[in-house]
Design a protein around this motif. Structure first.
Motif, short mmCIF file in Angstrom:
data_model
loop_
_atom_site.label_atom_id
_atom_site.label_comp_id
_atom_site.label_asym_id
_atom_site.label_seq_id
_atom_site.Cartn_x
_atom_site.Cartn_y
_atom_site.Cartn_z
N ALA A 1 0.84 -1.20 0.00
CA ALA A 1 0.00 0.00 0.00
C ALA A 1 0.87 1.25 0.00
CB ALA A 1 -0.92 0.01 1.22
N GLN A 2 0.59 2.15 -0.90
CA GLN A 2 1.21 3.47 -0.90
C GLN A 2 0.36 4.37 -0.02
OE1 GLN A 2 4.03 4.68 -2.38
NE2 GLN A 2 4.58 2.65 -3.20
N VAL A 3 0.98 5.05 0.94
CA VAL A 3 0.22 5.82 1.92
C VAL A 3 0.74 7.26 1.96
CG1 VAL A 3 -0.62 5.92 4.30
CG2 VAL A 3 0.03 3.71 3.29
N ARG A 4 -0.18 8.22 1.86
CA ARG A 4 0.16 9.64 1.93
C ARG A 4 -0.73 10.31 2.98
NH1 ARG A 4 3.13 7.25 -0.82
NH2 ARG A 4 3.91 7.70 -2.93
N PHE A 5 -0.11 11.08 3.87
CA PHE A 5 -0.82 11.88 4.86
C PHE A 5 -0.54 13.35 4.56
CE2 PHE A 5 0.71 7.97 6.76
CZ PHE A 5 -0.30 7.51 7.60
N GLY A 6 -1.52 14.22 4.77
CA GLY A 6 -1.21 15.63 4.56
C GLY A 6 -2.38 16.55 4.78
N SER A 7 -2.13 17.84 4.52
CA SER A 7 -3.16 18.85 4.71
C SER A 7 -2.92 20.02 3.77
CB SER A 7 -3.18 19.34 6.16
OG SER A 7 -1.94 19.96 6.49
N PHE A 8 -4.01 20.70 3.45
CA PHE A 8 -3.96 21.93 2.66
C PHE A 8 -3.56 23.09 3.56
CE2 PHE A 8 -6.15 25.81 1.28
CZ PHE A 8 -5.71 25.92 -0.03
N ALA B 1 2.89 17.20 3.80
CA ALA B 1 2.70 15.80 3.41
C ALA B 1 3.71 14.88 4.07
CB ALA B 1 2.79 15.66 1.90
N ILE B 2 3.26 13.68 4.33
CA ILE B 2 4.11 12.57 4.76
C ILE B 2 3.88 11.45 3.76
CG2 ILE B 2 4.53 10.83 6.55
CD1 ILE B 2 3.37 12.91 8.56
N SER B 3 4.96 10.91 3.22
CA SER B 3 4.86 9.91 2.16
C SER B 3 5.59 8.64 2.56
CB SER B 3 5.48 10.48 0.87
OG SER B 3 5.52 9.51 -0.14
N THR B 4 4.91 7.49 2.44
CA THR B 4 5.54 6.22 2.78
C THR B 4 4.76 5.08 2.13
OG1 THR B 4 6.39 4.89 4.63
CG2 THR B 4 4.22 5.89 4.92
N SER B 5 5.16 3.87 2.42
CA SER B 5 4.47 2.68 1.92
C SER B 5 4.69 1.55 2.91
CB SER B 5 5.00 2.28 0.54
OG SER B 5 6.39 1.96 0.62
N THR B 6 3.86 0.51 2.82
CA THR B 6 4.00 -0.62 3.74
C THR B 6 3.27 -1.83 3.15
OG1 THR B 6 3.82 -1.28 6.06
CG2 THR B 6 1.92 -0.17 5.10
N LYS B 7 3.49 -3.00 3.77
CA LYS B 7 2.74 -4.19 3.37
C LYS B 7 1.26 -3.97 3.67
CE LYS B 7 5.28 -6.74 6.03
NZ LYS B 7 5.86 -7.90 6.76
N VAL B 8 0.41 -4.59 2.88
CA VAL B 8 -1.03 -4.41 3.03
C VAL B 8 -1.49 -4.73 4.45
CG1 VAL B 8 -3.29 -5.28 2.29
CG2 VAL B 8 -1.52 -4.81 0.59
N GLU B 9 -0.99 -5.81 5.00
CA GLU B 9 -1.42 -6.22 6.34
C GLU B 9 -0.90 -5.30 7.44
OE1 GLU B 9 1.98 -9.05 5.06
OE2 GLU B 9 0.27 -8.00 4.16
N SER B 10 0.00 -4.36 7.10
CA SER B 10 0.59 -3.47 8.12
C SER B 10 0.03 -2.05 8.07
CB SER B 10 2.11 -3.40 7.93
OG SER B 10 2.70 -4.67 8.00
N VAL B 11 -0.94 -1.80 7.19
CA VAL B 11 -1.45 -0.43 7.03
C VAL B 11 -2.01 0.12 8.33
CG1 VAL B 11 -3.26 0.95 5.94
CG2 VAL B 11 -1.89 -0.59 4.56
N GLY B 12 -2.81 -0.66 9.03
CA GLY B 12 -3.39 -0.18 10.29
C GLY B 12 -2.33 0.20 11.30
N MET B 13 -1.32 -0.63 11.47
CA MET B 13 -0.26 -0.35 12.42
C MET B 13 0.53 0.88 12.01
SD MET B 13 2.75 -2.88 13.81
CE MET B 13 3.88 -2.34 15.10
N LEU B 14 0.77 1.05 10.70
CA LEU B 14 1.50 2.22 10.23
C LEU B 14 0.73 3.50 10.56
CD1 LEU B 14 3.60 2.75 7.15
CD2 LEU B 14 1.62 4.24 7.38
N ILE B 15 -0.57 3.50 10.30
CA ILE B 15 -1.38 4.68 10.63
C ILE B 15 -1.31 4.98 12.12
CG2 ILE B 15 -3.73 5.60 10.69
CD1 ILE B 15 -4.27 4.09 8.09
#
Length: 461
Positions: free
Chosen positions: A270-277, A332-346
């Motif tokens: 999963a590619q994961v991006r966090f951020g705000s305007f 912005a914060i940009s990262t990626s992780t294994k699908v099963e690890s998305v919850g833990m990454l968040i």
């Protein structure tokens, strides 16, 4: 001397070296910037006689916001001037510019555009003559334009297998949603299919005839001989007063993270991006924003890298940034992780932000972030081309050139409390926009962390 002391001494020498080298870099250009007029064109000249090379940048005070109806036309009109003119074919133009070893190209933002050409000083006159000819006489031949359109459309179709690129594109649109800046400057497939030579020529005429321009040039004094070429052959004399200004309302705030899930087939990561305007009234402290994002995700020793990779093995890499244009910005914060690890990454990102906002920051980590940012920042200006680009951007924003020299000192002056307040402002969890490219099955996991919307990846292409 024990190993710990030796390590500290090495770190100290590195930081001292960074500071000294960067000081020399900025000092070299101090006092070498001159403002002048070429007839009615404003010109900024940065003298640099170290090498027999030059760079010439043309600033246009309008950008992709001038595109109405069919988007991406501004970007295309600059990018494809070299497809042909009434006198020269695409091959003729390419061969001529290659003969002189010239580099050239455009950068289009929503608010403004730039075009650059660079090469050897001895070839500046014939090279700039050719560039002026393209601006004035580009015809965008149908056959050549159709080749480029097909190439772009094929590239966009391949985004389904390039999840990182798709995430960047989708995140930018989502985090800027509700503002005038969310639509990609290069347009989408539905726009590209509608481009034609008449539309592109009309757009180029708008920039030639109506838009305010400024010239930035660096190299030995001999480069100033190009003045007559620019004023007489580019056709810009007495042309252009329009400056793009935007009025808009800040997008409506939300009280829970907004999550956009972009499902793609065969995703094992999963590619994961966090951020705000960032609204125009939130852009008053560039240096503090830079420090805040650098502390979070500015290299291997950054806080998020330590938490996500070193301590939990959730990702290979993570980066963070906070930047501003003239009237808007984004964090912005940009990262990626294994699908099963998305919850833990968040969870770990939220926990890290919460601690930083509460001021739970180790002094050594904070001081290291300040030292590395302050020391490395001026390295971006060792090249006169990069320095010239920064002068252009400061003029665009209406800021003083002295800001370049003040940056390291300002960064070193900040304390933990100031950084904590800034992180709270630009990375507030309630205001967070999270964009994830991955399998549809992630929906159930993501529901725990915010309001989830699923969007087809084709929407962003």
């Amino acid at each position: 001397m024990n190993k710990l002391n030796m390590k500290n001494m090495v770190s100290l020498f590195i930081l001292m070296g960074l500071s000294l080298t960067s000081t020399f870099a900025t000092d070299y250009f101090s006092g070498k910037v001159k403002k002048m007029k070429w007839e009615d064109l404003d010109v900024v000249y940065l003298e640099d006689d170290r090498y027999p090379t030059y760079q010439l940048n043309i600033y246009f005070a309008d950008g992709a916001l001038s595109d109405e109806g069919i988007k991406g036309v501004t970007s295309a009109s600059f990018d494809y001037m070299g497809l042909g003119t009434r006198r020269f074919s695409r091959e003729d133009i390419a061969e001529n510019l290659e003969f002189f070893g010239a580099s050239h190209g455009a950068t289009v933002a929503h608010e403004y555009s730039t075009y650059f050409v660079s090469g050897l000083v001895k070839d500046i006159i014939p090279t700039v003559k050719k560039i002026c000819h393209l601006f004035q006489d580009a015809t965008f031949p149908k056959r050549e334009l159709n080749k480029e359109k097909k190439r772009i459309l094929d590239s966009l179709d391949n985004f389904v297998s390039n999840h990182g690129a798709l995430a960047r594109r989708a995140f930018r649109e989502e985090v800027l949603a509700g503002s005038p800046y969310s639509y990609p400057v290069e347009g989408k497939k539905r726009d590209i299919r509608r481009w034609n030579k008449d539309i592109l020529k009309a757009k180029l005429n708008h920039f030639n005839n109506s838009v305010k321009k400024r010239v930035y040039i660096t190299g030995p004094k001999a480069v100033l001989d190009v003045e007559s070429v620019v004023t007489k052959e580019c056709g810009w004399k007495g042309q252009g007063t329009f400056v793009r200004n935007v009025s808009y309302k800040k997008p409506k705030a939300h009280k829970r993270p907004q999550i956009t899930l972009v499902p793609v087939p065969q995703a094992n990561q999963a590619q994961v991006r966090f951020g705000s305007f960032l609204n125009y009234d939130e852009l008053d402290q560039d240096e503090l924003m830079s420090l805040s994002s650098h502390y979070l995700g500015g290299g291997f020793t950054s806080r998020l890298m330590r938490v996500l990779r070193v301590e939990n093995g959730l990702t290979y890499g993570v980066s963070a940034y906070a930047g501003a244009q003239k009237q808007y910005g984004r964090a912005a914060i940009s990262t990626s992780t294994k699908v099963e690890s998305v919850g833990m990454l968040i969870e770990k990102v939220r926990e890290t932000l919460k601690k930083a906002i509460a001021g739970e920051v180790e002094k050594a980590h904070f001081e290291r972030a300040k030292g590395s940012l302050a020391g490395s920042y001026p390295f971006g200006f060792e090249s006169s081309k990069m320095y010239l680009g920064q002068l252009l951007f400061l003029d665009h924003k209406g800021e003083d050139y002295q800001k370049i020299f003040e940056f390291p000192q300002k960064v070193r002056s900040f304390n933990v409390e100031q950084m904590a307040k800034m992180i709270d402002r630009i990375f507030s969890w309630e205001e967070m926009q999270i964009t994830i490219v991955g399998p549809r099955s992630l929906k159930k996991t993501l529901d725990k962390y915010g309001d989830v919307t699923i969007k087809n990846y084709q929407k962003f292409l």
